[in-house]
Write a protein that holds these residues in place. Structure first.
Motif, PDB file in Angstrom:
ATOM      1  N   GLU A  41       0.824  -1.208   0.000  1.00  0.00           N
ATOM      2  CA  GLU A  41       0.000   0.000   0.000  1.00  0.00           C
ATOM      3  C   GLU A  41       0.856   1.254   0.000  1.00  0.00           C
ATOM      4  O   GLU A  41       1.919   1.287   0.604  1.00  0.00           O
ATOM      5  CB  GLU A  41      -0.868   0.079   1.270  1.00  0.00           C
ATOM      6  N   GLN A  45      -3.275   5.455   0.420  1.00  0.00           N
ATOM      7  CA  GLN A  45      -4.232   4.348   0.295  1.00  0.00           C
ATOM      8  C   GLN A  45      -4.520   3.739   1.660  1.00  0.00           C
ATOM      9  O   GLN A  45      -5.665   3.418   1.983  1.00  0.00           O
ATOM     10  CB  GLN A  45      -3.673   3.249  -0.619  1.00  0.00           C
ATOM     11  N   ARG A  49      -8.178   3.542   3.638  1.00  0.00           N
ATOM     12  CA  ARG A  49      -8.670   2.231   4.086  1.00  0.00           C
ATOM     13  C   ARG A  49      -8.894   2.225   5.600  1.00  0.00           C
ATOM     14  O   ARG A  49      -9.938   1.794   6.093  1.00  0.00           O
ATOM     15  CB  ARG A  49      -7.678   1.124   3.695  1.00  0.00           C
ATOM     16  N   GLU A  50      -7.898   2.701   6.344  1.00  0.00           N
ATOM     17  CA  GLU A  50      -7.995   2.690   7.809  1.00  0.00           C
ATOM     18  C   GLU A  50      -9.178   3.520   8.305  1.00  0.00           C
ATOM     19  O   GLU A  50      -9.879   3.119   9.226  1.00  0.00           O
ATOM     20  CB  GLU A  50      -6.695   3.203   8.437  1.00  0.00           C
ATOM     21  N   HIS A  52     -11.903   4.169   6.747  1.00  0.00           N
ATOM     22  CA  HIS A  52     -13.136   3.434   6.434  1.00  0.00           C
ATOM     23  C   HIS A  52     -13.345   2.310   7.441  1.00  0.00           C
ATOM     24  O   HIS A  52     -14.450   2.126   7.956  1.00  0.00           O
ATOM     25  CB  HIS A  52     -13.098   2.894   5.001  1.00  0.00           C
ATOM     26  N   GLU A  53     -12.283   1.556   7.730  1.00  0.00           N
ATOM     27  CA  GLU A  53     -12.398   0.445   8.680  1.00  0.00           C
ATOM     28  C   GLU A  53     -12.701   0.927  10.097  1.00  0.00           C
ATOM     29  O   GLU A  53     -13.530   0.338  10.795  1.00  0.00           O
ATOM     30  CB  GLU A  53     -11.095  -0.369   8.699  1.00  0.00           C
TER      31      GLU A  53
END
Length: 128
Positions: A41, A45, A49-50, A52-53
């Motif tokens: 990654e 990116q 992602r983090e 969102h998680e």
């Protein structure tokens, strides 16, 4: 040196703070949300992602805040300015509360020590 990414999420003139629930030595302290970069990654990116998680949101990343803040040995934190996109942030596994803080309220929470200078620099840029 391993990099941990974090987002200074800004919406309607307020900064998002997240209170840690784990690990025990960090529980109850506040931070800019983010996390570790997975193999393959790019940092940006990983941050998207983090976030969102961790919070269930999509963000639009802005500039990287100049600086790298030391964490535990072998790790440093990089921070990006981010604008809230889709979704309403809600705490998940690593956090038990979130707060939107107006600039005058930023010092009302007990930030993790390594987050304090990053928050100050991000806030300076966001309110300029």
């Amino acid at each position: 040196m391993s990099v941990v990414v974090a987002g200074a999420i800004w919406d309607q003139g307020r900064l998002l703070a997240a209170r840690r629930s784990t690990p025990p030595e960090l529980a109850g302290r506040w931070e800019l949300p983010g996390g570790k970069i997975e193999p393959g990654e790019q940092p940006e990116q990983a941050l998207v992602r983090e976030l969102h998680e961790e919070l269930g949101v999509a963000v639009e990343l802005g500039e990287r805040v100049p600086g790298a803040w030391p964490l535990k040995p072998g790790y440093e934190m990089w921070v990006w300015l981010a604008r809230l996109g889709a979704g309403r942030p809600a705490p998940r596994a690593e956090h038990d509360e979130i707060r939107w803080l107006a600039p005058a309220e930023v010092d009302s929470v007990d930030w993790l020590e390594q987050d304090r200078p990053a928050v100050a620099e991000a806030l300076r840029r966001l309110t300029a």
